[in-house]
Design an enzyme around this catalytic site. Structure first.
Site, PDB file in Angstrom:
ATOM      1  N   MET A 171     100.728  89.839  98.167  1.00 27.06           N
ATOM      2  CA  MET A 171     100.405  88.427  97.965  1.00 27.06           C
ATOM      3  C   MET A 171      99.894  88.244  96.527  1.00 27.06           C
ATOM      4  SD  MET A 171     101.087  87.192 101.029  1.00 27.06           S
ATOM      5  CE  MET A 171     101.142  87.703 102.762  1.00 27.06           C
ATOM      6  N   SER A 172      98.763  87.571  96.395  1.00 29.65           N
ATOM      7  CA  SER A 172      98.297  87.236  95.036  1.00 29.65           C
ATOM      8  C   SER A 172      97.642  88.387  94.295  1.00 29.65           C
ATOM      9  CB  SER A 172      97.342  86.055  95.107  1.00 29.65           C
ATOM     10  OG  SER A 172      98.040  84.911  95.539  1.00 29.65           O
ATOM     11  N   VAL A 173      97.525  89.535  94.928  1.00 26.85           N
ATOM     12  CA  VAL A 173      97.122  90.729  94.165  1.00 26.85           C
ATOM     13  C   VAL A 173      98.160  90.974  93.061  1.00 26.85           C
ATOM     14  CG1 VAL A 173      96.888  93.257  94.301  1.00 26.85           C
ATOM     15  CG2 VAL A 173      95.754  91.790  95.991  1.00 26.85           C
TER      16      VAL A 173
END
Lengths: 440, 440
Positions: free
Chosen positions: B154-156
């Site tokens: 995801m936004s990692v």
């Protein structure tokens, strides 16, 4: 370009058709290998690529887009991984030879000689490696492919699946005389229900399944859309998965009479393998082959909307790993310090299948051949056998010459009948050259 | 389940939203981690899986399908590889500790203590690894994830991209004071055109881009469909690629005033990186990070129809490789025998960004924090900083405790506001425990 050949190509690109005699007849003019080089053309170059250079799901099976797409299928469709695992890579020693480019042969049906080096462009080769006694004597990459990277194997996939099935037979876990429905009850009322496993393995099932690309109602179109390797038109209401389609296939003629190359057989066989092992076809390839070969790279397989691997033509792998698989078979299944495939299975492949049944199919470039465990057996003087995929994918194993060739290509025409004239005699000439230097 | 939370989840699952304060307010009841275990539920089990157990592109962002899908994105959408290369794996020595499961903490806003072991299920953890001084002191996998296999970051993803950009700044190849349009002329007339690279890197751009999931006309819906990580309705005529969408984003308010977490910034930054380097974002990750880390596995990234990697949330990688990346940063960029990220870049991340600008965004679980180079900086006593993705994806680096935590999860609610209460104090408690045992 006219609609006809494109449609034909799109279809054939899926590994769903192969060697159809009619294909050789239609020979429109295509840009040659150099002019259609995907890097030169700028396909998928830039951020983002210009609109007219974008290769996407809607257009990927149109030449020359195929020249990029065949090395990038995962960027276009959903795929499942086949992991190499954490073991060491099995090194392929190198002993490169500069003499092979000049090896001459006469193409089948031709009169003018051609060199091995010339044959690579003639076949739109993307990558080729020649092993002699396990050493890399020749290795080249072109277009969108490099040593790192996977290429669509097309119907070479089938030979991997057939080998797995033969291994299960050898282990006594799969009965080749049993009927398909005994393993996959869902196929009981289909044309496959009463076929034996052996008939499926050797593609002598009698089923109503048209691979006639000229007929928009041919079953093959629905099959391609079912597996979703082809786009679906608006309002599509056909089968949504490969196995939904297989259950609708009807019987036609007797089983066992004649070899009839129909991709659906491989997906039936894969379904059987998965039922016997309780594992996906990807997991089977991973555990039984990939994790043992000392593969350099993971492989992957196109999957349909139910997550089912497209066993008929969905494998993507690196060129050297494909060569390792061939070398393992050449060595009677022993490679990377272990027996990966039983020697009896390799012997069964090498010995070949039912020649009279094969002869009925009329493959002019493979006279006297046979088909066994989803391998093409040439029955030539060297005892060669081959895995073959449309557009030029191939593993060619020559036991006598102790030679293995692995090739990826993106020939604009699908049928190997278009590539065999500049491939089979070229392989034989290189084998001869290698044996001659052995003798010196 | 009601339509609202599902729709919300579907949206948030894409990494397009995060930490939206409104999310914490909607807390419908979901099956707990055990009851929603994808293996127990039989998701994607069988050949083929039963129709009601199939996870596909149309339903993959609906809980509990997410519990399988987050570990199998490549089987659902087109992806591009990020290769580990042929180098040796950098071994992570093991020194497992049995005391951590019992470490107690009090969840944020709570009164009852909880143990570390209990927190894993509370957070729907799919995998978690704790490194202390570079050794694996704790490692667990649940549900559909194993040590071998990749999970959606995801936004990692954003923190990887931000790190790459900071490296280019450090090399003098990227000017943080320059306007976006100077690198990407296509964005000249968009809301990003006059923003500086630094404002994009720290997400202080002023742009009209709604992430309001309750509004079906919010730009985020079109963005998700543009990247084709969400299905498109019949007759869809919106943007067909991420970059087509970005060019339509309009300005709103001033640049530089406030932190405003909007995924589109990361894809703008990725576009810039690709223009500066002349390579895809996947190639950048491969050459600068993956091939040097001694990664165990290849990673991959979701790509849109033009082959563009979804830099805002499309990375998939193995848990241990995510931990290696964190450990490399903890060691000032030096890992696996080489300087992978310049120490100055790590220091710049660790020092953090504009605190007043961050405060305006109102993140209640991150008081006094800041955002720099697409990393979340806690400014706590240990100097911790973190990469954060919705549904519980995280890298948490605690310099003082010499601890790195990497976690994958599939929490039914997207916003980390739902996970922080049972995560951040848990991380701090484990850090304390590790430091206490150091002192003994």
């Amino acid at each position: 370009m006219r609609a006809f050949p494109i449609r034909c190509l799109a279809l054939l690109s899926l590994g769903l058709l192969s060697h159809h005699p009619a294909m050789a007849a239609s020979t429109p003019t295509f840009a040659d290998a150099k002019a259609s080089d995907p890097i030169t053309l700028g396909l998928m170059q830039g951020t983002p690529p210009p609109a007219d250079k974008q290769v996407n799901f809607a257009n990927y099976l149109q030449f020359p887009n195929t020249r990029w797409a065949f090395s990038h299928q995962r960027e276009l469709v959903p795929t499942a991984n086949i992991a190499r695992g954490q073991g060491a890579v099995s090194e392929l020693p190198r002993a490169e030879r500069s003499d092979l480019d000049g090896v001459q042969f006469t193409p089948l049906g031709g009169t003018q000689p051609m060199t091995w080096g010339q044959s690579l462009a003639a076949n739109y080769t993307d990558g080729i490696v020649v092993l002699h006694r396990g050493k890399v004597v020749y290795e080249r990459y072109f277009g969108a492919l490099g040593a790192q990277g996977q290429h669509m194997a097309m119907s070479v996939t089938k030979s991997f699946v057939g080998t797995l099935a033969a291994m299960l037979v050898d282990e006594g876990r799969l009965n080749p005389a049993a009927e398909v429905a005994s393993y996959v009850p869902e196929l009981k009322d289909s044309g496959f229900g009463h076929a034996t496993v052996r008939q499926v393995m050797d593609m002598t099932t009698g089923i109503h399944y048209s691979e006639n690309y000229a007929d928009p109602k041919a079953e093959i179109w629905e099959y391609a859309r079912a597996g979703h390797v082809l786009p679906r038109p608006a309002g599509y209401n056909g089968a949504k998965t490969l196995y939904e389609f297989l259950q609708k296939v009807q019987a036609e003629g007797a089983h066992g009479d004649a070899f009839a190359y129909k991709t659906v057989n491989t997906d039936v066989l894969s379904w059987i393998i998965q039922r016997v092992t309780g594992q996906s076809i990807m997991a089977n390839l991973q555990e039984r082959i990939w994790s043992k070969l000392g593969a350099e790279q993971d492989a992957y397989m196109a999957v349909d909307e139910s997550g089912t691997g497209f066993a008929g033509g969905g494998l993507n792998l690196s060129l050297r790993d494909m060569a390792r698989f061939g070398e393992m078979l050449r060595l009677d299944g022993r490679f990377n310090g272990q027996q990966i495939v039983p020697a009896a299975v390799v012997a069964d492949i090498r010995n070949g299948g039912d020649k009279p049944a094969f002869a009925k199919a009329g493959y002019t470039t493979l006279p006297g051949g046979s088909y066994r465990n989803m391998w093409w057996v040439l029955h030539n003087a060297d005892g060669a056998y081959s895995a073959r995929g449309i557009h030029g994918q191939a593993i060619y194993i020559d036991p006598k010459a102790e030679m293995v060739i692995a090739r990826f290509a993106s020939h604009p025409l699908a049928a190997n009948a278009n590539l065999d004239p500049t491939s089979l005699p070229a392989y034989e000439a290189v084998a001869k050259q290698l044996m001659a230097s052995d003798a010196r």
